[in-house]
Write a protein that holds these residues in place. Structure first.
Motif, short mmCIF file in Angstrom:
data_model
loop_
_atom_site.label_atom_id
_atom_site.label_comp_id
_atom_site.label_asym_id
_atom_site.label_seq_id
_atom_site.Cartn_x
_atom_site.Cartn_y
_atom_site.Cartn_z
N GLY A 1 0.78 -1.23 0.00
CA GLY A 1 0.00 0.00 0.00
C GLY A 1 0.81 1.27 0.00
N ASP A 2 2.13 1.22 0.32
CA ASP A 2 2.92 2.44 0.46
C ASP A 2 3.67 2.82 -0.80
N ALA A 3 3.69 1.99 -1.83
CA ALA A 3 4.46 2.29 -3.04
C ALA A 3 3.85 3.45 -3.81
N GLU A 4 4.73 4.26 -4.46
CA GLU A 4 4.25 5.36 -5.29
C GLU A 4 3.71 4.80 -6.60
N ARG A 5 2.54 5.31 -7.00
CA ARG A 5 1.89 4.79 -8.20
C ARG A 5 1.28 5.93 -9.01
N SER A 6 1.14 5.72 -10.33
CA SER A 6 0.50 6.71 -11.19
C SER A 6 -0.97 6.84 -10.82
N SER A 7 -1.48 8.06 -10.88
CA SER A 7 -2.89 8.29 -10.57
C SER A 7 -3.81 7.95 -11.74
N GLN A 8 -3.24 7.73 -12.94
CA GLN A 8 -4.04 7.37 -14.11
C GLN A 8 -3.37 6.21 -14.84
N PRO A 9 -3.42 5.01 -14.26
CA PRO A 9 -2.73 3.87 -14.85
C PRO A 9 -3.54 3.21 -15.96
N PRO A 10 -2.89 2.33 -16.76
CA PRO A 10 -3.64 1.53 -17.73
C PRO A 10 -4.62 0.60 -17.02
N CYS A 11 -5.73 0.29 -17.68
CA CYS A 11 -6.76 -0.57 -17.10
C CYS A 11 -7.15 -1.64 -18.09
N ILE A 12 -7.14 -2.89 -17.64
CA ILE A 12 -7.53 -4.03 -18.47
C ILE A 12 -8.93 -4.45 -18.06
N LEU A 13 -9.85 -4.44 -19.03
CA LEU A 13 -11.24 -4.79 -18.75
C LEU A 13 -11.47 -6.26 -19.08
N THR A 14 -12.08 -6.97 -18.14
CA THR A 14 -12.32 -8.39 -18.32
C THR A 14 -13.75 -8.73 -17.92
N MET A 15 -14.34 -9.72 -18.59
CA MET A 15 -15.69 -10.18 -18.27
C MET A 15 -15.59 -11.32 -17.26
N LEU A 16 -16.42 -11.23 -16.22
CA LEU A 16 -16.44 -12.27 -15.20
C LEU A 16 -17.89 -12.57 -14.86
N GLU A 17 -18.36 -13.75 -15.32
CA GLU A 17 -19.74 -14.19 -15.09
C GLU A 17 -20.74 -13.11 -15.52
N GLY A 18 -20.49 -12.53 -16.67
CA GLY A 18 -21.43 -11.57 -17.25
C GLY A 18 -21.25 -10.15 -16.79
N SER A 19 -20.35 -9.88 -15.87
CA SER A 19 -20.12 -8.52 -15.38
C SER A 19 -18.71 -8.07 -15.75
N MET A 20 -18.58 -6.75 -15.96
CA MET A 20 -17.29 -6.19 -16.33
C MET A 20 -16.53 -5.75 -15.08
N ALA A 21 -15.23 -6.03 -15.05
CA ALA A 21 -14.35 -5.58 -13.96
C ALA A 21 -13.04 -5.13 -14.59
N GLY A 22 -12.30 -4.31 -13.84
CA GLY A 22 -11.04 -3.78 -14.35
C GLY A 22 -9.86 -4.18 -13.50
N ILE A 23 -8.68 -4.28 -14.14
CA ILE A 23 -7.43 -4.60 -13.47
C ILE A 23 -6.45 -3.49 -13.78
N LEU A 24 -5.89 -2.85 -12.76
CA LEU A 24 -4.92 -1.77 -12.96
C LEU A 24 -3.50 -2.34 -12.89
N VAL A 25 -2.65 -1.91 -13.85
CA VAL A 25 -1.26 -2.34 -13.91
C VAL A 25 -0.39 -1.10 -14.15
N ASP A 26 0.93 -1.27 -14.12
CA ASP A 26 1.83 -0.16 -14.40
C ASP A 26 2.02 0.06 -15.89
N GLN A 27 2.07 -1.03 -16.67
CA GLN A 27 2.36 -0.89 -18.10
C GLN A 27 1.86 -2.11 -18.85
N VAL A 28 1.20 -1.88 -20.00
CA VAL A 28 0.82 -2.95 -20.91
C VAL A 28 1.95 -3.11 -21.92
N LEU A 29 2.46 -4.33 -22.08
CA LEU A 29 3.65 -4.53 -22.91
C LEU A 29 3.30 -5.02 -24.32
N SER A 30 2.82 -6.25 -24.45
CA SER A 30 2.59 -6.80 -25.79
C SER A 30 1.68 -8.01 -25.72
#
Length: 461
Positions: free
Chosen positions: A389-418
């Motif tokens: 919880g104490d690490a410095e992080r970007s306030s506007q990171p990339p977000c990966i949207l995934t479907m889970l049992e019919g509902s959308m959820a997002g996963i925040l990461v530092d960088q999308v590579l390839s």
């Protein structure tokens, strides 16, 4: 039909293309001498590349608006040379002739100065008919009684046909306040600089990855490979292909223009210099080194090859017709110093950045809500799970949207590579890893990528 080499430029709201074999050079405009009784499109006479020629307001001829200033594209026509004033030169392309000339009739209907129009990377280009433009009535200079006097007003034309055939076109660029040149035949495309995705742990000369027609291409600093001081300009990149078919993007501070030089005026380097094979002299004493992309990257070829975001199979190993079940597509991402992979079939889309709205501490599993354009979804911050919880992080990171049992959820990461196509036998199951949200690890480019189990990472909807 053979390939066509094109110089592309912006004029008003149109993107135009000129066949490169008709271009003598690209220069900044010099002193303009107006001529009496000339039309609006004929702005006067200008000296360019050692010749005096008409300067033409191309936007005026096409019936569109364009700001003052710009740059001159010097072209060869049947009777001499013309300096076409355009807004800016944007790129150089090499395309199949069939693709460029597929729509000739439609282009003529829009404007009789267009030979054809074509699509490239979602943008419409109009191929300019230089001969028809040079013969247009709006470029004639008339005396008060209507007599044509342009031929008498201009000096005799030099034989540009011989110049174009025997002289080699070079793209002039600026790197660290010095002028260099690339032979245009070694430049596939020229692009205005776009976003660069950094690669963790990469050497300084490897700037990261750019997206080229949906494919990740390595971006290199030409200045740093030449040993020049690093600058933050990097306005344009030159896309070139190395031996073996590897495409790279060489970033330079800015493009200065296109000029042709006789091979007799190009001299080999008397002393070895990394990346520079020969030179020519402009004016009295300005030496311009000619960069060879092949020689420039020889010094870092081993590191460059290791960084290629490509299929890990070597040319002789890759199966000719692999079954779909034998491969899996992974989206690789970075969180802190660690690499993770998500199976592509579970991903709906990727957003470059989102702004996270925190949730009350009583809400479990999720770290906030994010507006993704067509709705607000719950988001889990993978960075918090990995880094704490104490690490410095970007306030506007990339977000990966995934479907889970019919509902959308997002996963925040530092960088999308390839996106990688990975053979199934490269997946190694994780033993005794029930507390971790991963099921397998995959070795890629000398690093271990942990494959996330989304069902264990996000709660069921």
């Amino acid at each position: 039909m053979a390939q066509m080499n094109l110089l592309c430029c912006k004029t008003g709201d149109l993107t135009l293309a000129v066949q490169l074999d008709r271009v003598i050079g690209v220069v900044e405009s010099g002193l303009l001498t107006p001529l009496p009784y000339s039309g609006d499109a004929f702005e006067g006479l200008v000296e360019a590349i050692g010749q005096v020629m008409p300067r033409v307001n191309l936007a005026q001829m096409l019936g569109i608006s364009q700001p003052e200033g710009g740059i001159l594209v010097v072209v060869m026509d049947k009777g001499g040379s013309l300096a076409l004033r355009v807004q800016q030169v944007t790129s150089m392309l090499t395309l199949e002739g069939e693709q460029v000339l597929a729509n000739t009739g439609r282009a003529r209907e829009r404007c009789d100065l267009f030979m054809a129009d074509f699509e490239h990377n979602g943008e419409t280009f109009y191929l300019l008919d230089v001969d028809r433009l040079a013969a247009a009535d709006s470029l004639r200079v008339l005396a008060p009684d209507g007599e044509v006097m342009l031929a008498e007003a201009l000096p005799p034309a030099a034989p540009e046909e011989l110049i174009v055939e025997s002289h080699i076109p070079y793209l002039l660029v600026e790197i660290g306040e010095e002028t260099y040149a690339f032979e245009s035949a070694e430049v596939e495309e020229l692009h205005v600089s776009g976003p660069i995705r950094q690669m963790p742990g990469a050497p300084e000369w490897l700037l990261g990855l750019i997206d080229l027609r949906g494919k990740p291409v390595l971006a290199l600093s030409a200045g740093m490979l030449l040993g020049r001081p690093q600058t933050s300009a990097r306005e344009v990149c030159l896309v070139t292909q190395l031996e073996g078919g590897m495409e790279i993007a060489l970033f330079v501070d800015r493009a200065l223009g296109l000029e042709r030089f006789s091979p007799d005026l190009v001299y080999p380097m008397s002393q070895a210099m990394a990346g520079v094979r020969s030179y020519f002299v402009i004016g009295a004493d300005k030496i311009v080194g000619i960069i060879s992309p092949q020689k420039l990257v020889e010094q870092v070829r081993e590191q460059l090859t290791a960084a290629i975001p490509a299929d890990p199979w070597s040319a002789g190993e890759k199966p000719q017709a692999p079954a779909v079940a034998q491969h899996h597509q992974l989206l690789t991402v970075r969180v802190g110093e660690e690499l993770f992979g998500l199976t592509l079939e579970r991903i709906d889309r990727i957003l470059a950045s989102v702004r996270l709205t925190p949730l009350p501490s009583t809400v479990e599993h999720f770290d906030g809500m994010a507006d993704v354009g067509d709705g607000v979804i719950p988001v889990i911050d993978l960075r918090k799970q990995v880094q704490g919880g104490d690490a410095e992080r970007s306030s506007q990171p990339p977000c990966i949207l995934t479907m889970l049992e019919g509902s959308m959820a997002g996963i925040l990461v530092d960088q999308v590579l390839s996106i990688r196509d990975v053979p199934a036998d490269r997946f190694e199951p994780v033993k005794d890893g029930s507390k971790l949200p991963i099921s397998h690890v995959v070795p890629l480019d000398g690093r271990m990528v942990s494959v996330l189990t989304i069902d264990r990472l996000l709660p069921a909807a």
